[in-house]
Every structure is written in structure tokens, then in C-alpha cells.
Design a protein around this motif. Sequence first.
Motif, mmCIF file in Angstrom:
data_model
loop_
_atom_site.group_PDB
_atom_site.id
_atom_site.type_symbol
_atom_site.label_atom_id
_atom_site.label_comp_id
_atom_site.label_asym_id
_atom_site.label_seq_id
_atom_site.Cartn_x
_atom_site.Cartn_y
_atom_site.Cartn_z
ATOM 1 N N UNK A 144 1.054 -1.122 0.090
ATOM 2 C CA UNK A 144 -0.073 -0.093 -0.120
ATOM 3 C C UNK A 144 0.831 1.443 -0.038
ATOM 4 N N UNK A 145 0.305 2.221 -0.569
ATOM 5 C CA UNK A 145 0.794 3.671 -0.566
ATOM 6 C C UNK A 145 2.231 3.583 -1.284
ATOM 7 N N UNK A 146 2.548 3.325 -2.391
ATOM 8 C CA UNK A 146 3.619 3.414 -3.185
ATOM 9 C C UNK A 146 4.122 4.891 -3.340
ATOM 10 N N UNK A 147 5.553 5.162 -3.553
ATOM 11 C CA UNK A 147 5.901 6.300 -4.137
ATOM 12 C C UNK A 147 5.876 6.375 -5.465
ATOM 13 N N UNK A 148 5.868 7.336 -6.210
ATOM 14 C CA UNK A 148 5.942 7.540 -7.380
ATOM 15 C C UNK A 148 6.913 6.804 -8.252
ATOM 16 N N UNK A 149 8.264 6.864 -7.722
ATOM 17 C CA UNK A 149 9.422 5.978 -8.112
ATOM 18 C C UNK A 149 8.968 4.514 -8.236
ATOM 19 N N UNK A 150 8.693 4.202 -6.796
ATOM 20 C CA UNK A 150 8.179 2.458 -6.738
ATOM 21 C C UNK A 150 7.467 2.277 -7.725
ATOM 22 N N UNK A 151 6.287 3.005 -7.809
ATOM 23 C CA UNK A 151 5.345 2.675 -8.877
ATOM 24 C C UNK A 151 5.922 2.686 -10.418
ATOM 25 N N UNK A 152 6.620 3.266 -10.710
ATOM 26 C CA UNK A 152 7.241 3.269 -12.059
ATOM 27 C C UNK A 152 8.147 1.975 -12.368
ATOM 28 N N UNK A 153 8.975 1.830 -11.026
ATOM 29 C CA UNK A 153 9.722 0.777 -11.388
ATOM 30 C C UNK A 153 8.844 -0.658 -11.525
ATOM 31 N N UNK A 154 7.833 -0.943 -10.898
ATOM 32 C CA UNK A 154 7.046 -1.957 -10.797
ATOM 33 C C UNK A 154 6.229 -2.162 -12.320
ATOM 34 N N UNK A 155 6.026 -1.000 -12.725
ATOM 35 C CA UNK A 155 5.203 -0.689 -13.960
ATOM 36 C C UNK A 155 6.133 -1.079 -15.105
ATOM 37 N N UNK A 156 7.424 -0.715 -15.081
ATOM 38 C CA UNK A 156 8.435 -1.080 -15.944
ATOM 39 C C UNK A 156 8.649 -2.564 -16.189
ATOM 40 N N UNK A 157 8.473 -3.315 -14.886
ATOM 41 C CA UNK A 157 8.690 -4.649 -15.152
ATOM 42 C C UNK A 157 7.496 -5.642 -16.006
ATOM 43 N N UNK A 158 6.410 -4.895 -16.025
ATOM 44 C CA UNK A 158 5.649 -5.554 -17.091
ATOM 45 C C UNK A 158 4.977 -6.928 -16.638
ATOM 46 N N UNK A 159 4.719 -7.138 -15.338
ATOM 47 C CA UNK A 159 4.462 -8.596 -15.047
ATOM 48 C C UNK A 159 2.843 -8.853 -15.082
ATOM 49 N N UNK A 160 2.396 -9.528 -15.767
ATOM 50 C CA UNK A 160 1.185 -10.048 -16.032
ATOM 51 C C UNK A 160 0.386 -10.241 -14.742
ATOM 52 N N UNK A 161 -0.578 -9.786 -14.421
ATOM 53 C CA UNK A 161 -1.592 -10.270 -13.079
ATOM 54 C C UNK A 161 -1.147 -9.106 -11.978
ATOM 55 N N UNK A 162 -0.161 -8.205 -12.262
ATOM 56 C CA UNK A 162 0.246 -7.110 -11.307
ATOM 57 C C UNK A 162 -0.400 -5.800 -11.694
ATOM 58 N N UNK A 163 -1.070 -5.122 -10.841
ATOM 59 C CA UNK A 163 -1.644 -3.935 -11.172
ATOM 60 C C UNK A 163 -1.633 -2.774 -10.032
ATOM 61 N N UNK A 164 -2.324 -1.586 -10.221
ATOM 62 C CA UNK A 164 -2.197 -0.393 -9.304
ATOM 63 C C UNK A 164 -3.762 -0.033 -9.037
ATOM 64 N N UNK A 165 -3.831 0.388 -7.749
ATOM 65 C CA UNK A 165 -5.198 0.975 -7.519
ATOM 66 C C UNK A 165 -4.998 2.307 -7.068
ATOM 67 N N UNK A 166 -5.669 3.444 -7.193
ATOM 68 C CA UNK A 166 -5.297 4.775 -6.789
ATOM 69 C C UNK A 166 -6.193 4.870 -5.574
ATOM 70 N N UNK A 167 -5.460 5.418 -4.495
ATOM 71 C CA UNK A 167 -6.239 5.824 -3.227
ATOM 72 C C UNK A 167 -5.608 7.102 -2.559
ATOM 73 N N UNK A 168 -6.597 7.318 -1.330
ATOM 74 C CA UNK A 168 -6.158 8.565 -0.780
ATOM 75 C C UNK A 168 -4.904 8.114 0.458
#
Length: 568
Positions: free
Chosen positions: A139-163
Motif C-alpha cells: 500500500x501507498x507506493x511512491x511515484x518512483x516505486x510505482x514506475x519501477x514495478x510498471x516497467x517490469x510488465x508482470x502480468x496479473x500485477x496492477x495498481x489502484x489509486x487511493x487516498x
Amino acid sequence: MAPSAEPKSFLQHRIVRPRALPAPSRSVKSRVWLTMFAFAAVYAMIATRLVMLGLTETGEASAYISAQDSVAAARPDLVDRNGEILATDIKTASLYAEPRKIIDVDEAIEGLSSVFPDLRNPTVRRRLASDAGFIWLKRELTPGQRQKVHDLGIPGIGFLEENRRFYPGGPTASHVTGIVNVDNEGIAGMELAVDRAWLKDLQAAGFASEEALEPVKLSIDLRAQHVVRDEVRQAMERYRAIAGVGIVLDIKTGEVVAMSSLPDFDPNDRDDALDKNKLNRATAGVYEMGSVFKGFTVAMALDSGKVTVEDSFDATRPIRAGGRTINDFHGKNRILSVPEIFIYSSNIGTVKMMLAAGIEEQQSFLKRVGLTSKLKTELPEVATPLLPKHWRELEAMTISFGHGISVTPMQTAVAAAALLNGGRLIPPTFFPRDQATAEALAEEVVTKRTSAVMRYLFRLNVLSGSGRRAEVPGYLVGGKTGTAEKIENGRYVSNKRRNSFLSAFPMDEPRYVVLVVLDEPKPERQGIGATAGLNAAPTAGAIIRRIAPMLGVLPKFGEGGDTISISY
């Protein structure tokens, strides 16, 4: 001659009927039935597939919907009395997985652990290899962490935006604002108070959208809050204290203008708040307040009518009671007037004043000013006072000078405000409150005459007594020191003290109570003491010097500017 045939009318003409169509052949009937069967089969297949999807993906859909429901809900901003933001929501991303869609679990773990090493463990692998439809990973990723995971391109892995809750001032007002959990639910401080008051119900009813939430204004003045925290922090460093408390309370309305308890925590770091040493000592800790309690004893004795400010009491010899000896710290060894008992902080004289009024009067008075019951205010973290199991003569004697009864610093400040504002006890609040509302809530606990005498005594103590180092030119500061020995293993120890200075300003017409508490302060330099007059008092003076202009209190200079006049 044969009669001639009559002409035929239109209606008499023979109607020509169409010939019947030939009956369909057997092959045509077969094609029709085949077409109908084909359509039925297609619809049956669609229905079957829908049922199968419903059966196989109900858990996944439910999990996903549940995850969306658990996404951190919006919260209203917390702002100070001037509209400065104390707490607000920011958008953040949280990482989730759909294990059924993950092709290679080992590859997924290898990639994720390159960003989050703590995800390389058997529990995570087991969850990713399961048949679950949805699981949270982080929960509560930093923008940098999100980008790194996104770049991995792993099927079945995603993000939800929250407060995510953000506190711009960090620890500045942490014990007031409190904190929220990972789901943005209040778990301490005013965050929890707002949830309990209305936010939880609003969210449950589906009305807590971000657009609909108005900011919640608190009574705190962020400028004064910063000053109090800063001065208490500096005092802890200067006198090597282990903890400290600073409170500023509006005498006329009961509003808490500033409240700081150190060590404090950064509410942006939840782990930091778990340190048990960082509890809110201002409202959630109870302590023997020492000689600041003498102010309540003097007020009680005067208000009872059995003691007057012109009276004197013999303080030449110690008092022996219940196997204990009560003496003065710096005894004058003579008869003392009531003002002298106060400014010299005489234990002997204070006990004799209490005995003159009576134990029942003492109990009744302390109850009246709210020192024997749990403080009522919006902040959830409030402790209950510790009272003596048996309230006999010895206990009454020690209570008169602040030993044998433990209360919160906030209770002490609230009761002091009642002594100095004309005699009205006003419950404290962390929300803005006007004077008319305060008047409606106020209860008279001492007479105006008693209140006037107490203002005089408080001011006299700063001019001539132990509070001299709290003086701020132009602001008519008044106050009472308290140096309470701490208890270890059931015994008082003389080398560990909890020092306090209970003050107010300006004493001709008090506006604010300022209370400073320092836990185990050491001498500032070798060869001097470590009593409250040497550390807590100057700290209170430093706070008043800085906040008075902020709060709109004008200084008074010139002839008569150092004293106040009363009629007694």
C-alpha cells in the motif's frame, strides 16, 4: 321464344379462388428445425458460459470489489484556526495482484523483490501461487516505486489509486492531529475524534465524497503551536530533560491554542507513532504536579471563607503526621502571611491553610475544579486522575502541596484558568468556540473576589518569588512553580524531579494560561540547582515573549505597568 337471359351483375360473377400451395417437402422442414436447433444451441452455450463465469469469477470479482471498497476513503482537511492545513489527502498508488492471471510466480516474485525486498518470502509466494482473485501486495507506493514495478510488465500485477493522509508540518502538531491507518481511518488524536463524531457514519451512508467534505477547523494556532514545540525542545536540550509538555489555553473560551508533548512523532511515519515513549503526556499522562497545586489550596482556603489574605500561619517548625515529616525546601522559619506562603512556596504554611479550611472542603473544591475526574474534551487520549485510596489527614496534607494525587497537565491548566478568569470553569475544546458559547458552558467554582486575589498572588510570585525568570516586560506575567520529586520503587527520590511552571498573562485581565512541564531536567551548569524556577519558568517566559504578539496581546509599559491592583 325463349326468354332472354338477364345480364349478370358484378356481384354475380364467380369468384375465382387461388389454388392451394403445394405442401412443403420433408427437406424444407428439416432445414427449419435445424436452424431453430442451432439458435437454441448458441443461446444455451452463452447461458452456460455466463453461469460458468459467474461460478468461477465470483470470488475474483468479489475480491476486486472488496478491494475497491477498502481503498482509503477521502477525509476532510484538518486546518488550524487561521485556515493553515494541518492534515490533508494526497493521491497515491497501491500494488495488487490477481494470482489467477500470473503466468510465472517465480518470475513475478523475482521482479517484485527487486523493488520491494521484503516481498521475497514464502508467504507472498504462497499467496501468488494460490487461486485467489485479488490480493494486496503493497500500500501507498511512491511515484518512483510505482514506475519501477510498471516497467517490469508482470502480468496479473496492477495498481489502484487511493487516498493517503499527509501532514505538512510533520511532528509540529502530531499529538493534536493524531494519525490514520493504511485505510485512511482515524486511529488517534483529532483524526479519530472526527471519525467518531460524524465521518464514519457519513462514509457508511455513501456521502463522503471528496467534493462534499468541508475542512474541519481546529482551535490550534499553528504559529503558537510551532513556538511552544520549539521552546520546549530547546529547554529539553538545554536542561537535558527526558520529556516536556507545553500548553497554551484561552482563559475566556477554553480553546486549546497550542499543545505539545515531547518526544513526539511524525504522523507521516506510522511506525514512529508506536514508540511508547512518544505518548501524549499533556492529556494521556497523569503526574504529581508538585507545588503548582498550592495555587488550588490557597484558592480553596480563601473561597471557604475560613482564611483571608491578611491571615498568617506559623511556619517555624516542621509538621509531623502519620510517621512523616513535612518541611519547607527553603524554609523561612517564621510566621508567614498568605502571600508569603505562596511566593516562598511553603509546604508548612500551605498544609496549615488546608487544615484551617478542612479536608471535606479540600475534597469538594478539587472536585469542583475538575481535578478528581476524567477531563471531558474531544481528544480521545485522556487519562483518569489517580486519587489516594484513603483520603485521610496525612493524604490531605500532602495533596495540599501536590503530592499523593496525579492529574494530567491539561487538567491543571483548565483548573488554573478557572481561578484566574473570574471563577468560571470552562471545559477545554480543540474546536473554535466563541465567548458566548463558553459562557453558556461555564460553571462558577470560585468567587470573583477569590479570583482577583489569585491573580494578584500569581503576579506577585513573578515579581518577587520563584517565578522571576518568567517575567516578560510589558506582559504582566503571573505564575506558580512546582518541583515534584519522582517516585521510584515506591519511594520519592531527590535527584529526579518533574518541574512545572503554571502561568498566565496579562494578569490585569488574563487572556491565556501557559503551562510548561519538564521531566528530569538537570542543572544548566555546575554549581546551580535544577528547580522549576531555573528551567520551567524561563521556558514559559520565552513562549509568552514569542506568542503574545501573534495572539494580538499588546504590551503595557509606563508607570504602574509592573503591578496589578485588587481590592480585598
